[in-house]
Design an enzyme around this catalytic site. Structure first.
Site, mmCIF file in Angstrom:
data_model
loop_
_atom_site.group_PDB
_atom_site.id
_atom_site.type_symbol
_atom_site.label_atom_id
_atom_site.label_comp_id
_atom_site.label_asym_id
_atom_site.label_seq_id
_atom_site.Cartn_x
_atom_site.Cartn_y
_atom_site.Cartn_z
ATOM 1 N N ARG A 82 -14.189 -6.751 -2.046
ATOM 2 C CA ARG A 82 -13.536 -6.679 -0.721
ATOM 3 C C ARG A 82 -12.957 -5.267 -0.497
ATOM 4 O O ARG A 82 -12.353 -4.686 -1.368
ATOM 5 C CB ARG A 82 -12.420 -7.711 -0.662
ATOM 6 C CG ARG A 82 -11.620 -7.724 0.645
ATOM 7 C CD ARG A 82 -10.346 -6.925 0.537
ATOM 8 N NE ARG A 82 -9.521 -7.029 1.734
ATOM 9 C CZ ARG A 82 -8.435 -6.297 1.955
ATOM 10 N NH1 ARG A 82 -8.056 -5.395 1.077
ATOM 11 N NH2 ARG A 82 -7.745 -6.443 3.058
ATOM 12 N N VAL A 83 -13.188 -4.730 0.687
ATOM 13 C CA VAL A 83 -12.638 -3.423 1.033
ATOM 14 C C VAL A 83 -11.720 -3.589 2.249
ATOM 15 O O VAL A 83 -12.110 -4.221 3.236
ATOM 16 C CB VAL A 83 -13.761 -2.411 1.366
ATOM 17 C CG1 VAL A 83 -13.176 -1.079 1.801
ATOM 18 C CG2 VAL A 83 -14.671 -2.213 0.151
ATOM 19 N N GLY A 84 -10.521 -3.054 2.153
ATOM 20 C CA GLY A 84 -9.566 -3.155 3.258
ATOM 21 C C GLY A 84 -9.635 -1.946 4.167
ATOM 22 O O GLY A 84 -10.621 -1.194 4.189
ATOM 23 N N ASP A 85 -8.564 -1.745 4.921
ATOM 24 C CA ASP A 85 -8.531 -0.650 5.892
ATOM 25 C C ASP A 85 -8.158 0.699 5.269
ATOM 26 O O ASP A 85 -8.465 1.751 5.840
ATOM 27 C CB ASP A 85 -7.506 -0.955 6.990
ATOM 28 C CG ASP A 85 -6.101 -1.125 6.407
ATOM 29 O OD1 ASP A 85 -5.969 -1.815 5.370
ATOM 30 O OD2 ASP A 85 -5.139 -0.570 6.968
ATOM 31 N N GLY A 119 -5.511 -5.699 6.071
ATOM 32 C CA GLY A 119 -6.532 -4.693 6.335
ATOM 33 C C GLY A 119 -7.580 -5.126 7.335
ATOM 34 O O GLY A 119 -8.034 -4.324 8.164
ATOM 35 N N GLY A 161 -0.848 -3.177 5.808
ATOM 36 C CA GLY A 161 -0.813 -4.515 6.391
ATOM 37 C C GLY A 161 -2.100 -5.246 6.074
ATOM 38 O O GLY A 161 -2.809 -4.888 5.131
ATOM 39 N N THR A 165 0.893 -1.162 0.000
ATOM 40 C CA THR A 165 0.000 0.000 0.000
ATOM 41 C C THR A 165 0.920 1.197 0.000
ATOM 42 O O THR A 165 2.096 1.061 0.333
ATOM 43 C CB THR A 165 -0.854 -0.032 1.286
ATOM 44 O OG1 THR A 165 -1.915 -0.952 1.119
ATOM 45 C CG2 THR A 165 -1.426 1.303 1.673
HETATM 46 N N1 ASP Z 1 -3.924 -2.670 4.067
HETATM 47 C C1 ASP Z 1 -4.140 -2.984 2.689
HETATM 48 C C2 ASP Z 1 -5.415 -3.754 2.559
HETATM 49 O O1 ASP Z 1 -5.667 -4.608 3.366
HETATM 50 C C3 ASP Z 1 -3.040 -3.762 2.098
HETATM 51 C C4 ASP Z 1 -1.673 -3.331 2.500
HETATM 52 O O2 ASP Z 1 -1.483 -2.426 3.242
HETATM 53 O O3 ASP Z 1 -0.717 -3.925 2.088
HETATM 54 O O4 ASP Z 1 -6.115 -3.550 1.600
#
Ligand code: ASP
Length: 305
Positions: free
Chosen positions: A202-205, A228, A226, A174
């Site tokens: 899918r939606v992450g953080d 998410g 990381g 990210t």
């Molecule tokens: N945090 C991001 C997600 O989960 C991925 C990442 O940070 O590497 O979408």
């Protein structure tokens, strides 16, 4: 308010990341040199903005994240990972620590710079987040650059996806940036392609304010990278801010407590800045692409310890 009193205290500061991950030196072509050069180029763009009297942290964050989105090495914008269906669905958010205004987009397929689209959501709508088809329709009407979805593809990410189709994958990455400007205003932004082989939708953080991004002039600016789902569960960015505001912790203490004691091992990392210009990079993965600069002359990029 401008900070002129304490010479040891920077009057502007910036920190960026291009993902925390469990990668080894052998996995990085040419020992990470192209990655480091891209980090430095983005950092210098942000520095130039913050050095000028009118430069704002919000614009520095947007410009730095755009530069990282354009770089095919990182999982954001061009070079984003593939979904299970072989497409790209991008997430981003941005927050202004002075006003707590924020904007986010989830699962956009057409915005060349999702961070700019997130800023448009913040500035041109009464909402905080637009997702999927609604985000793309807004993109079409808000004069951001549109691209075909294949623009985001790179051979490297395609190979990674093909490998992931036959096994489970923990490949992530990210980009993000936090800045403090001469006027004492903090801002933070994050942009990502998400997780390799993720389920469509899918939606992450990264686009979730309080999970992957947060900024508040009273406490800190934070951008995370990381897994998410873990960062959402633990409301990482907002919890760090709350620990500072209500728990009397420093930025460093709060980030270490949360990542080391609450999140699973090797879940990711955060970058942050507090109102005094203290810069934080903390990760529990093997490495994190990162860099920082401030008005005292510091200018550095790193991948490992
Ligand atoms: N945090 C991001 C997600 O989960 C991925 C990442 O940070 O590497 O979408």
């Amino acid at each position: 308010m401008e900070n002129v009193g304490d010479p040891s205290r920077p009057n502007w500061a910036i920190v960026l990341h291009a993902g925390a991950g469990n990668f080894s030196r052998d996995q990085l072509q040419e020992s990470g040199e192209p990655h480091r050069a891209a980090l430095m180029m983005a950092l210098k763009r942000g520095r130039r903005i913050l050095q000028s009297e009118q430069g704002t942290s919000l614009t520095a964050v947007e410009i730095v994240v755009r530069a990282l989105e354009d770089c095919p090495w990182f999982n954001a914008g061009r070079g984003s990972v593939f979904t299970h269906e072989g497409l790209h669905e991008l997430d981003a958010s941005i927050m202004d620590g002075r006003t707590l205004a924020c904007g986010a987009v989830a699962n956009t397929r057409v915005a060349q710079h999702p961070i700019t689209l997130a800023r448009r959501v913040m500035e041109q709508t009464p909402h905080v987040m637009l997702a999927g088809a609604g985000a793309d329709a807004f993109a079409a009407g808000s004069r951001v650059r549109l691209v075909p979805n294949s623009y985001f593809s790179t051979p490297y990410r395609r190979r990674q996806w093909e490998d992931a189709l036959s096994s489970t994958s923990d490949k992530f990455g990210t980009v993000g940036c936090v800045a403090l400007d001469r006027h004492g205003n903090l801002a933070a932004g994050t942009s990502t392609g998400g997780l390799t082989n993720k389920r469509p939708g899918r939606v992450g953080d990264s686009p979730i304010i309080g999970a992957g991004t947060y900024a508040n002039n009273r406490t800190c600016g934070i951008s995370a990278s990381g897994i998410g789902e873990q960062f959402i569960r633990h409301a990482v960015a907002a919890q760090i801010s709350a620990m500072i505001e209500f728990g009397g912790r420093s930025l460093h203490q709060a980030a270490h407590l949360l990542l080391d004691k609450r999140l699973p091992q090797r879940a990711g990392g955060v970058i942050g800045i507090d109102p005094r210009g203290n810069i934080l990079c903390h990760y529990t993965t093997s490495g994190m692409y990162r860099g920082w600069a401030d008005s005292t002359g510091r200018l550095q990029t790193k991948i490992w310890d």
